[in-house]
Design an enzyme around this catalytic site. Structure first.
Site, PDB file in Angstrom:
ATOM      1  N   THR A 153       0.772  -1.394  -0.008  1.00  0.00           N
ATOM      2  CA  THR A 153      -0.060   0.243  -0.061  1.00  0.00           C
ATOM      3  C   THR A 153       0.788   1.417   0.075  1.00  0.00           C
ATOM      4  O   THR A 153       0.359   2.392  -0.268  1.00  0.00           O
ATOM      5  CB  THR A 153      -0.672  -0.089   1.089  1.00  0.00           C
ATOM      6  OG1 THR A 153      -0.076   0.049   2.329  1.00  0.00           O
ATOM      7  CG2 THR A 153      -1.871  -1.146   1.433  1.00  0.00           C
ATOM      8  N   ASP A 163      22.154   4.765   7.757  1.00  0.00           N
ATOM      9  CA  ASP A 163      23.481   3.892   7.307  1.00  0.00           C
ATOM     10  C   ASP A 163      24.722   4.944   7.966  1.00  0.00           C
ATOM     11  O   ASP A 163      25.721   4.103   8.363  1.00  0.00           O
ATOM     12  CB  ASP A 163      23.587   3.800   5.989  1.00  0.00           C
ATOM     13  CG  ASP A 163      22.812   2.485   5.561  1.00  0.00           C
ATOM     14  OD1 ASP A 163      22.151   1.664   6.513  1.00  0.00           O
ATOM     15  OD2 ASP A 163      22.490   2.372   4.369  1.00  0.00           O
TER      16      ASP A 163
END
Ligand code: URA
Length: 212
Positions: free
Chosen positions: A111, A206
């Protein structure tokens, strides 16, 4: 600080200098994290500029006077997991008594809507001012979902703080929540097809945590 339509760009030279160093692709995890900490402290200083004050009586060694302190319940920093956590420490250096909430959201691959997987807030949120933190305001979808969820708790106010924003994310958040001021160090050019900010600084999570 330059402000337009409830969007505040913190253009202080120290903020801009540190942001530029963070953008460099060869900045180490260590220096990226340290710079983010320093930047978060500087941004906290601007974001708390309009906190309400009250006067109290204090006794100095010489006499009694009325002096100002911050009014009301402790501020809440709400981190959008996981990259938001990279901003917390620097903010808490400036506001050590603040409370901290966490909200975890992931994007449903079918979705494409934001689904909540974690939500933990301090008590009495209806009496508190909230500062939501997430380094990157990219599509704006998680910011919109986080603010929507937090509004259910009827806090006194909500502000949104990021390091970098894309014009698309600013528009999405402002269209959904025009009452929520946005504080950022820069608004970059655009989003790419993968939802990354250009020129940006890459994946903030990260780079903060050294994952890849
Ligand atoms: N999230 C990131 O970490 N970086 C971007 O450029 C966009 C979203």
């Amino acid at each position: 600080m330059s402000s337009n339509n409830n969007v505040h760009v913190i253009d202080h030279p120290l903020v801009q200098h540190k942001l530029t160093l963070m953008r460099r692709k060869d900045a180490s995890t260590n220096s990226f994290r340290r710079l983010l900490n320093e930047l978060a402290s500087l941004m906290a200083y601007e974001v708390t500029r309009d906190m309400p004050m009250q006067e109290i009586e204090v006794e100095t060694p010489l006499e009694t006077m009325t002096a100002k302190v911050i009014d009301g319940k402790k501020l809440v920093f709400v981190s959008i997991l996981r990259a938001g956590n990279g901003i917390l420490e620097g903010m808490l250096n400036v506001v050590p008594g603040a409370r901290v909430g966490h909200i975890g959201l992931y994007r449903d691959p079918k979705t494409l809507t934001a689904v909540e997987y974690y939500f933990k807030m301090p008590g009495e949120m209806e009496n508190r001012d909230i500062v939501v933190v997430d380094p990157m305001l990219a599509t704006g979808n998680s910011a919109v979902a986080a603010v929507e969820r937090l509004k259910e708790l009827r806090p006194k106010s909500i502000k949104f703080v990021c390091l970098l924003a894309a014009p698309e994310g600013v528009k999405t958040l402002q269209d959904a929540h025009p009452d929520v001021p946005i504080y950022t160090a820069a608004i970059d050019r655009e989003l790419n097809d993968h939802g990354y900010i250009l020129p940006g600084l890459g994946d903030a999570g990260d780079r903060i945590f050294g994952t890849k």
